[in-house]
Scaffold this motif. Structure first.
Motif, PDB file in Angstrom:
ATOM      1  N   MET A   8      75.857  27.418  84.123  1.00 29.31           N
ATOM      2  CA  MET A   8      75.311  26.155  83.584  1.00 29.31           C
ATOM      3  C   MET A   8      73.968  26.432  82.939  1.00 29.31           C
ATOM      4  SD  MET A   8      74.820  24.843  87.428  1.00 29.31           S
ATOM      5  CE  MET A   8      76.007  26.110  87.912  1.00 29.31           C
ATOM      6  N   GLY A   9      73.611  25.578  81.980  1.00 23.95           N
ATOM      7  CA  GLY A   9      72.400  25.794  81.204  1.00 23.95           C
ATOM      8  C   GLY A   9      71.115  25.650  81.993  1.00 23.95           C
ATOM      9  N   SER A  10      71.157  24.851  83.055  1.00 21.79           N
ATOM     10  CA  SER A  10      69.926  24.598  83.828  1.00 21.79           C
ATOM     11  C   SER A  10      70.304  24.135  85.237  1.00 21.79           C
ATOM     12  CB  SER A  10      69.099  23.514  83.134  1.00 21.79           C
ATOM     13  OG  SER A  10      67.980  23.164  83.919  1.00 21.79           O
ATOM     14  N   ASP A  11      69.332  24.197  86.125  1.00 18.71           N
ATOM     15  CA  ASP A  11      69.605  23.696  87.482  1.00 18.71           C
ATOM     16  C   ASP A  11      69.787  22.173  87.480  1.00 18.71           C
ATOM     17  OD1 ASP A  11      66.963  23.131  86.940  1.00 18.71           O
ATOM     18  OD2 ASP A  11      66.204  23.787  88.895  1.00 18.71           O
ATOM     19  N   SER A  12      69.336  21.516  86.402  1.00 21.95           N
ATOM     20  CA  SER A  12      69.546  20.065  86.333  1.00 21.95           C
ATOM     21  C   SER A  12      71.033  19.717  86.149  1.00 21.95           C
ATOM     22  CB  SER A  12      68.711  19.438  85.211  1.00 21.95           C
ATOM     23  OG  SER A  12      69.037  20.017  83.969  1.00 21.95           O
ATOM     24  N   ASP A  13      71.835  20.712  85.764  1.00 22.31           N
ATOM     25  CA  ASP A  13      73.286  20.500  85.633  1.00 22.31           C
ATOM     26  C   ASP A  13      74.002  20.632  86.978  1.00 22.31           C
ATOM     27  OD1 ASP A  13      73.005  20.334  82.817  1.00 22.31           O
ATOM     28  OD2 ASP A  13      73.134  22.519  82.645  1.00 22.31           O
ATOM     29  N   TRP A  14      73.294  21.155  87.957  1.00 25.81           N
ATOM     30  CA  TRP A  14      73.929  21.518  89.228  1.00 25.81           C
ATOM     31  C   TRP A  14      74.618  20.357  89.959  1.00 25.81           C
ATOM     32  CZ3 TRP A  14      76.456  24.898  91.656  1.00 25.81           C
ATOM     33  CH2 TRP A  14      76.533  24.941  93.043  1.00 25.81           C
ATOM     34  N   HIS A  39      69.925  29.110  75.075  1.00 27.04           N
ATOM     35  CA  HIS A  39      68.695  28.985  74.290  1.00 27.04           C
ATOM     36  C   HIS A  39      67.500  29.652  74.954  1.00 27.04           C
ATOM     37  CE1 HIS A  39      71.064  25.254  73.068  1.00 27.04           C
ATOM     38  NE2 HIS A  39      71.087  26.057  72.025  1.00 27.04           N
ATOM     39  N   ARG A  40      67.413  29.538  76.278  1.00 30.76           N
ATOM     40  CA  ARG A  40      66.224  30.061  76.969  1.00 30.76           C
ATOM     41  C   ARG A  40      66.376  31.524  77.384  1.00 30.76           C
ATOM     42  NH1 ARG A  40      66.040  24.511  80.472  1.00 30.76           N
ATOM     43  NH2 ARG A  40      64.880  23.250  78.966  1.00 30.76           N
ATOM     44  N   THR A  41      67.606  31.941  77.645  1.00 35.87           N
ATOM     45  CA  THR A  41      67.843  33.350  78.013  1.00 35.87           C
ATOM     46  C   THR A  41      69.046  33.881  77.226  1.00 35.87           C
ATOM     47  OG1 THR A  41      69.239  32.683  79.903  1.00 35.87           O
ATOM     48  CG2 THR A  41      66.908  33.102  80.370  1.00 35.87           C
ATOM     49  N   ALA A  62      81.837  26.612  82.155  1.00 36.28           N
ATOM     50  CA  ALA A  62      80.467  26.557  81.648  1.00 36.28           C
ATOM     51  C   ALA A  62      80.060  25.113  81.373  1.00 36.28           C
ATOM     52  CB  ALA A  62      80.346  27.386  80.369  1.00 36.28           C
ATOM     53  N   GLY A  63      78.979  24.671  82.001  1.00 32.34           N
ATOM     54  CA  GLY A  63      78.485  23.319  81.797  1.00 32.34           C
ATOM     55  C   GLY A  63      77.151  23.338  81.079  1.00 32.34           C
ATOM     56  N   ALA A  64      76.977  22.391  80.167  1.00 36.37           N
ATOM     57  CA  ALA A  64      75.691  22.287  79.470  1.00 36.37           C
ATOM     58  C   ALA A  64      75.554  20.888  78.881  1.00 36.37           C
ATOM     59  CB  ALA A  64      75.582  23.343  78.364  1.00 36.37           C
ATOM     60  N   GLY A  65      74.284  20.499  78.659  1.00 40.53           N
ATOM     61  CA  GLY A  65      74.035  19.175  78.106  1.00 40.53           C
ATOM     62  C   GLY A  65      73.237  19.246  76.816  1.00 40.53           C
ATOM     63  N   GLY A  66      73.275  18.163  76.049  1.00 42.49           N
ATOM     64  CA  GLY A  66      72.510  18.084  74.798  1.00 42.49           C
ATOM     65  C   GLY A  66      73.111  18.984  73.732  1.00 42.49           C
ATOM     66  N   LYS A  88      76.133  14.872  80.752  1.00 43.24           N
ATOM     67  CA  LYS A  88      75.409  13.733  80.181  1.00 43.24           C
ATOM     68  C   LYS A  88      73.936  13.824  80.569  1.00 43.24           C
ATOM     69  CE  LYS A  88      75.285   8.664  80.463  1.00 43.24           C
ATOM     70  NZ  LYS A  88      73.838   8.701  80.397  1.00 43.24           N
ATOM     71  N   LEU A  89      73.056  13.810  79.568  1.00 41.60           N
ATOM     72  CA  LEU A  89      71.625  13.817  79.846  1.00 41.60           C
ATOM     73  C   LEU A  89      71.091  12.375  79.815  1.00 41.60           C
ATOM     74  CD1 LEU A  89      70.444  16.945  77.804  1.00 41.60           C
ATOM     75  CD2 LEU A  89      71.390  16.789  80.109  1.00 41.60           C
ATOM     76  N   GLU A  90      69.781  12.222  80.027  1.00 43.26           N
ATOM     77  CA  GLU A  90      69.217  10.866  80.092  1.00 43.26           C
ATOM     78  C   GLU A  90      69.069  10.214  78.713  1.00 43.26           C
ATOM     79  OE1 GLU A  90      65.598  10.997  82.284  1.00 43.26           O
ATOM     80  OE2 GLU A  90      66.633  11.536  84.140  1.00 43.26           O
TER      81      GLU A  90
END
Ligand code: RP5
Length: 160
Positions: A8-14, A39-41, A62-66, A88-90
């Motif tokens: 996943m792209g970030s821990d916020s996806d967890w 994008h970050r790594t 694979a999960g990612a947002g935006g 889904k992001l905010e």
């Protein structure tokens, strides 16, 4: 048993991606969960995609947002099946993530599930692995039977 990568792209996806892990765990499928950002790594992401098969993985969720490029970029760099989970992001309604993942060009598929539906990503992977695993196939049949029974039982809720 084949190993599944849940990235996943970030821990916020967890909180969403954890649902896939819980289901894989329930079915006794070994998996590794990992934050990996297109994008970050980007270098780490490429390294992972190119070595995933040698690392023992047979499929990637694979999960990612935006601007969700992770599933597609992984699929560009491996022949393993990639199942994409739009998160889904905010800021928007999740359509941004969905379209970023599902609208891949011809030749580089990502099997995309519904927004935030990590459970379906795990089930898709379970159905793939069950093709050559009778025990898993039986467990998946049982899962579907239980779901059907629950659905029928919902008739009892239609009271007026
Ligand atoms: C994406 O950016 C991630 O997959 C995540 O959904 C989103 C936000 O990431 P954070 O800013 O919360 O780390 O790449």
């Amino acid at each position: 048993m084949n190993k599944v990568a849940v990235v996943m792209g970030s821990d916020s996806d967890w909180p969403i991606m954890q649902k896939a892990c819980l289901l894989l765990e329930q079915f006794g499928i070994s998996f590794e969960a990992k934050v990996l950002s297109a994008h970050r790594t980007p270098e780490l992401m490429l390294q992972f995609a190119r070595n995933a098969k040698e690392l023992g993985f047979s499929v990637i969720i694979a999960g990612a947002g935006g601007a969700a490029h992770l599933p597609g970029m992984l699929a560009s760099n491996t022949i393993l099946p990639v199942v994409g989970v739009p998160i889904k992001l905010e800021t928007l309604d999740g359509l941004d993530s969905l379209l970023s993942i599902v609208q891949m060009p011809k030749g580089v598929p990502v099997a995309t599930v519904a927004i935030n539906n990590a459970t379906n990503a795990a089930l898709l992977v379970i159905s793939m692995l069950a093709i050559h695993n009778d025990q898993l196939a039986k467990a998946y049949h049982n899962y579907k039977d239980a779901m059907a029974n629950e659905s029928v039982a919902k008739n009892a809720n239609l009271l007026f």
